[in-house]
Motif scaffolding. Structure first.
Motif, PDB file in Angstrom:
ATOM      1  N   GLU A  28       0.877  -1.129  -0.097  1.00  0.00           N
ATOM      2  CA  GLU A  28       0.085   0.095   0.107  1.00  0.00           C
ATOM      3  C   GLU A  28       0.828   1.433   0.099  1.00  0.00           C
ATOM      4  O   GLU A  28       1.888   1.240   0.603  1.00  0.00           O
ATOM      5  CB  GLU A  28      -0.936   0.073   1.296  1.00  0.00           C
ATOM      6  CG  GLU A  28      -2.160  -1.057   1.179  1.00  0.00           C
ATOM      7  CD  GLU A  28      -3.145  -0.832   2.016  1.00  0.00           C
ATOM      8  OE1 GLU A  28      -2.716  -0.571   3.356  1.00  0.00           O
ATOM      9  OE2 GLU A  28      -4.240  -1.178   1.986  1.00  0.00           O
ATOM     10  N   LYS A  29       0.524   2.300  -0.474  1.00  0.00           N
ATOM     11  CA  LYS A  29       1.197   3.519  -0.806  1.00  0.00           C
ATOM     12  C   LYS A  29       0.372   4.588  -0.073  1.00  0.00           C
ATOM     13  O   LYS A  29      -0.757   4.939   0.064  1.00  0.00           O
ATOM     14  CB  LYS A  29       1.138   3.981  -2.340  1.00  0.00           C
ATOM     15  CG  LYS A  29       1.842   2.687  -3.174  1.00  0.00           C
ATOM     16  CD  LYS A  29       1.541   3.434  -4.442  1.00  0.00           C
ATOM     17  CE  LYS A  29       2.261   2.154  -5.342  1.00  0.00           C
ATOM     18  NZ  LYS A  29       2.066   2.309  -6.898  1.00  0.00           N
ATOM     19  N   ILE A  30       1.321   5.581   0.442  1.00  0.00           N
ATOM     20  CA  ILE A  30       0.810   6.803   1.178  1.00  0.00           C
ATOM     21  C   ILE A  30       1.569   8.004   0.427  1.00  0.00           C
ATOM     22  O   ILE A  30       2.713   8.175   0.058  1.00  0.00           O
ATOM     23  CB  ILE A  30       1.649   6.913   2.506  1.00  0.00           C
ATOM     24  CG1 ILE A  30       0.976   5.705   3.512  1.00  0.00           C
ATOM     25  CG2 ILE A  30       1.171   8.338   3.084  1.00  0.00           C
ATOM     26  CD1 ILE A  30       1.459   5.838   4.746  1.00  0.00           C
ATOM     27  N   LEU A  31       0.501   8.860   0.038  1.00  0.00           N
ATOM     28  CA  LEU A  31       0.851  10.001  -0.606  1.00  0.00           C
ATOM     29  C   LEU A  31       1.317  11.145   0.150  1.00  0.00           C
ATOM     30  O   LEU A  31       0.200  11.292   1.189  1.00  0.00           O
ATOM     31  CB  LEU A  31      -0.073  10.690  -1.599  1.00  0.00           C
ATOM     32  CG  LEU A  31      -0.084  11.883  -2.138  1.00  0.00           C
ATOM     33  CD1 LEU A  31       1.004  11.927  -3.154  1.00  0.00           C
ATOM     34  CD2 LEU A  31      -1.001  12.091  -3.220  1.00  0.00           C
TER      35      LEU A  31
ATOM     36  N   ALA B 146      -3.764  16.685  -4.335  1.00  0.00           N
ATOM     37  CA  ALA B 146      -3.696  15.246  -3.700  1.00  0.00           C
ATOM     38  C   ALA B 146      -5.036  14.304  -4.331  1.00  0.00           C
ATOM     39  O   ALA B 146      -4.923  13.368  -4.488  1.00  0.00           O
ATOM     40  CB  ALA B 146      -3.986  15.564  -2.047  1.00  0.00           C
ATOM     41  N   GLY B 147      -5.883  15.205  -4.160  1.00  0.00           N
ATOM     42  CA  GLY B 147      -7.300  14.504  -4.789  1.00  0.00           C
ATOM     43  C   GLY B 147      -7.187  14.176  -6.231  1.00  0.00           C
ATOM     44  O   GLY B 147      -7.346  13.133  -6.689  1.00  0.00           O
ATOM     45  N   GLU B 148      -6.437  15.008  -7.106  1.00  0.00           N
ATOM     46  CA  GLU B 148      -6.173  14.557  -8.601  1.00  0.00           C
ATOM     47  C   GLU B 148      -5.209  13.480  -8.518  1.00  0.00           C
ATOM     48  O   GLU B 148      -5.550  12.605  -9.275  1.00  0.00           O
ATOM     49  CB  GLU B 148      -5.679  15.919  -9.364  1.00  0.00           C
ATOM     50  CG  GLU B 148      -6.631  16.800  -9.610  1.00  0.00           C
ATOM     51  CD  GLU B 148      -8.030  16.393 -10.424  1.00  0.00           C
ATOM     52  OE1 GLU B 148      -7.718  15.764 -11.569  1.00  0.00           O
ATOM     53  OE2 GLU B 148      -9.169  16.939  -9.791  1.00  0.00           O
TER      54      GLU B 148
ATOM     55  N   SER C 241      -4.726   7.063  -9.538  1.00  0.00           N
ATOM     56  CA  SER C 241      -3.520   6.035  -8.886  1.00  0.00           C
ATOM     57  C   SER C 241      -4.131   5.250  -8.085  1.00  0.00           C
ATOM     58  O   SER C 241      -5.588   5.292  -7.765  1.00  0.00           O
ATOM     59  CB  SER C 241      -2.446   6.906  -8.341  1.00  0.00           C
ATOM     60  OG  SER C 241      -2.874   7.630  -7.039  1.00  0.00           O
ATOM     61  N   ASP C 242      -3.639   4.384  -7.304  1.00  0.00           N
ATOM     62  CA  ASP C 242      -3.811   3.415  -6.569  1.00  0.00           C
ATOM     63  C   ASP C 242      -3.387   3.786  -4.895  1.00  0.00           C
ATOM     64  O   ASP C 242      -3.287   2.901  -4.055  1.00  0.00           O
ATOM     65  CB  ASP C 242      -3.271   1.939  -6.857  1.00  0.00           C
ATOM     66  CG  ASP C 242      -1.936   2.084  -6.687  1.00  0.00           C
ATOM     67  OD1 ASP C 242      -1.012   2.915  -6.746  1.00  0.00           O
ATOM     68  OD2 ASP C 242      -1.312   0.803  -6.887  1.00  0.00           O
ATOM     69  N   TYR C 243      -3.234   5.142  -4.623  1.00  0.00           N
ATOM     70  CA  TYR C 243      -2.965   5.569  -3.222  1.00  0.00           C
ATOM     71  C   TYR C 243      -4.228   5.271  -2.239  1.00  0.00           C
ATOM     72  O   TYR C 243      -5.373   5.771  -2.781  1.00  0.00           O
ATOM     73  CB  TYR C 243      -2.577   6.877  -3.107  1.00  0.00           C
ATOM     74  CG  TYR C 243      -1.128   7.096  -4.018  1.00  0.00           C
ATOM     75  CD1 TYR C 243      -0.014   6.831  -3.254  1.00  0.00           C
ATOM     76  CD2 TYR C 243      -1.135   7.578  -5.057  1.00  0.00           C
ATOM     77  CE1 TYR C 243       1.341   6.810  -4.005  1.00  0.00           C
ATOM     78  CE2 TYR C 243       0.033   7.961  -5.699  1.00  0.00           C
ATOM     79  CZ  TYR C 243       1.328   7.385  -5.260  1.00  0.00           C
ATOM     80  OH  TYR C 243       2.347   7.561  -5.888  1.00  0.00           O
TER      81      TYR C 243
ATOM     82  N   ILE D 151     -13.741  15.328  -5.026  1.00  0.00           N
ATOM     83  CA  ILE D 151     -12.940  14.655  -5.982  1.00  0.00           C
ATOM     84  C   ILE D 151     -12.767  13.071  -5.683  1.00  0.00           C
ATOM     85  O   ILE D 151     -12.835  12.513  -6.445  1.00  0.00           O
ATOM     86  CB  ILE D 151     -11.373  15.379  -6.162  1.00  0.00           C
ATOM     87  CG1 ILE D 151     -11.569  16.484  -6.582  1.00  0.00           C
ATOM     88  CG2 ILE D 151     -10.554  14.287  -7.021  1.00  0.00           C
ATOM     89  CD1 ILE D 151     -10.067  17.457  -6.539  1.00  0.00           C
ATOM     90  N   LEU D 152     -12.662  12.675  -4.394  1.00  0.00           N
ATOM     91  CA  LEU D 152     -12.579  11.344  -4.042  1.00  0.00           C
ATOM     92  C   LEU D 152     -13.701  10.766  -3.578  1.00  0.00           C
ATOM     93  O   LEU D 152     -13.703   9.593  -2.858  1.00  0.00           O
ATOM     94  CB  LEU D 152     -11.434  11.246  -2.633  1.00  0.00           C
ATOM     95  CG  LEU D 152     -10.116  11.958  -3.262  1.00  0.00           C
ATOM     96  CD1 LEU D 152      -9.305  11.847  -2.283  1.00  0.00           C
ATOM     97  CD2 LEU D 152      -9.563  10.925  -4.302  1.00  0.00           C
ATOM     98  N   SER D 153     -14.857  11.281  -4.087  1.00  0.00           N
ATOM     99  CA  SER D 153     -16.278  10.907  -3.387  1.00  0.00           C
ATOM    100  C   SER D 153     -16.457   9.144  -3.625  1.00  0.00           C
ATOM    101  O   SER D 153     -17.144   8.683  -2.937  1.00  0.00           O
ATOM    102  CB  SER D 153     -17.411  11.609  -3.778  1.00  0.00           C
ATOM    103  OG  SER D 153     -17.562  11.457  -5.195  1.00  0.00           O
ATOM    104  N   ASN D 154     -15.813   8.672  -4.794  1.00  0.00           N
ATOM    105  CA  ASN D 154     -16.055   7.422  -4.914  1.00  0.00           C
ATOM    106  C   ASN D 154     -14.946   6.647  -4.898  1.00  0.00           C
ATOM    107  O   ASN D 154     -14.781   5.440  -5.132  1.00  0.00           O
ATOM    108  CB  ASN D 154     -16.357   7.139  -6.472  1.00  0.00           C
ATOM    109  CG  ASN D 154     -17.813   7.879  -7.038  1.00  0.00           C
ATOM    110  OD1 ASN D 154     -18.598   7.781  -6.378  1.00  0.00           O
ATOM    111  ND2 ASN D 154     -17.666   8.368  -8.277  1.00  0.00           N
ATOM    112  N   ARG D 155     -14.159   7.043  -3.715  1.00  0.00           N
ATOM    113  CA  ARG D 155     -12.826   6.298  -3.617  1.00  0.00           C
ATOM    114  C   ARG D 155     -12.978   6.033  -1.977  1.00  0.00           C
ATOM    115  O   ARG D 155     -13.437   6.817  -1.194  1.00  0.00           O
ATOM    116  CB  ARG D 155     -11.633   7.064  -3.881  1.00  0.00           C
ATOM    117  CG  ARG D 155     -11.535   7.555  -5.378  1.00  0.00           C
ATOM    118  CD  ARG D 155     -10.603   6.691  -6.166  1.00  0.00           C
ATOM    119  NE  ARG D 155      -9.420   6.228  -5.716  1.00  0.00           N
ATOM    120  CZ  ARG D 155      -8.576   5.863  -6.367  1.00  0.00           C
ATOM    121  NH1 ARG D 155      -8.904   5.610  -7.587  1.00  0.00           N
ATOM    122  NH2 ARG D 155      -7.447   5.301  -6.027  1.00  0.00           N
ATOM    123  N   ASN D 156     -12.041   5.270  -1.573  1.00  0.00           N
ATOM    124  CA  ASN D 156     -12.069   4.954  -0.064  1.00  0.00           C
ATOM    125  C   ASN D 156     -10.788   5.613   0.534  1.00  0.00           C
ATOM    126  O   ASN D 156      -9.966   4.567   1.001  1.00  0.00           O
ATOM    127  CB  ASN D 156     -12.224   3.672   0.213  1.00  0.00           C
ATOM    128  CG  ASN D 156     -13.515   2.845   0.111  1.00  0.00           C
ATOM    129  OD1 ASN D 156     -14.532   3.783   0.403  1.00  0.00           O
ATOM    130  ND2 ASN D 156     -13.661   1.760  -0.415  1.00  0.00           N
TER     131      ASN D 156
END
Length: 169
Positions: free
Chosen positions: A4-7, A96-98, A103-105, A136-141
């Protein structure tokens, strides 16, 4: 097997340097790949010049004293706006959102300390900025991490090695 990655949104200031130091040295984060991203925000304050110097110095220290990490940078120039100042938190949340959207962060780390309590004047702007990221991230966890939010700026300063803290802006 991929990790797993941390931005990590990095500015070279005390808060973000404490955050990056924690991400690179705390055993809690050793199983994560760290991607450091520095946004050069050019505006009428010209703070970006000090930030670039600090980031370059700090990154060199991290490369020589910590585990490996990825590093990227982009420049956003709002110097043509002579009366308004675009906030760094607005830009960091947007960028960060973009990045995370394409990506897979799973995690985004932000340098925030106990001292970072918004004034009444800042509250509305900060909430709007956070909504940018959340929209921007409404569909991401994606999960926001605040590795030094339990510390004051003074405590972050004191935890950093002397040669590193003297490189921050």
């Amino acid at each position: 097997m991929s990790r797993e990655k941390i931005l990590c949104m990095y500015s070279g200031g005390i808060d973000s340097t404490g955050m990056l130091y924690t991400l690179l040295t705390d055993k809690k984060y050793e199983e994560y790949d760290i991607h450091v991203h520095f946004v050069i925000l050019v505006n009428i304050l010209n703070r970006y010049k000090a930030e670039i110097n600090a980031v370059n110095s700090c990154i060199e220290w991290f490369k020589n004293n910590c585990r490996s990490f990825a590093l990227t940078t982009n420049i956003i120039d709002f110097s043509f706006l002579k009366t308004n100042i675009i906030s760094d938190s607005d830009i960091y949340n947007f960028v960060a959102g973009e990045i995370v959207m394409f990506s897979d962060y799973k995690y985004v780390a932000i340098g925030k300390t106990k001292n970072d309590l918004p004034t009444n004047e800042d509250c509305e702007r900060i909430l709007k900025s956070q909504k940018i990221f959340d929209t921007i991230l409404s569909n991401r966890n994606t999960i926001k991490l605040y590795p030094v939010d339990n510390l004051t700026k003074e405590e972050v300063w004191n935890m950093l090695p002397i040669e590193l803290r003297d490189k921050t802006w």
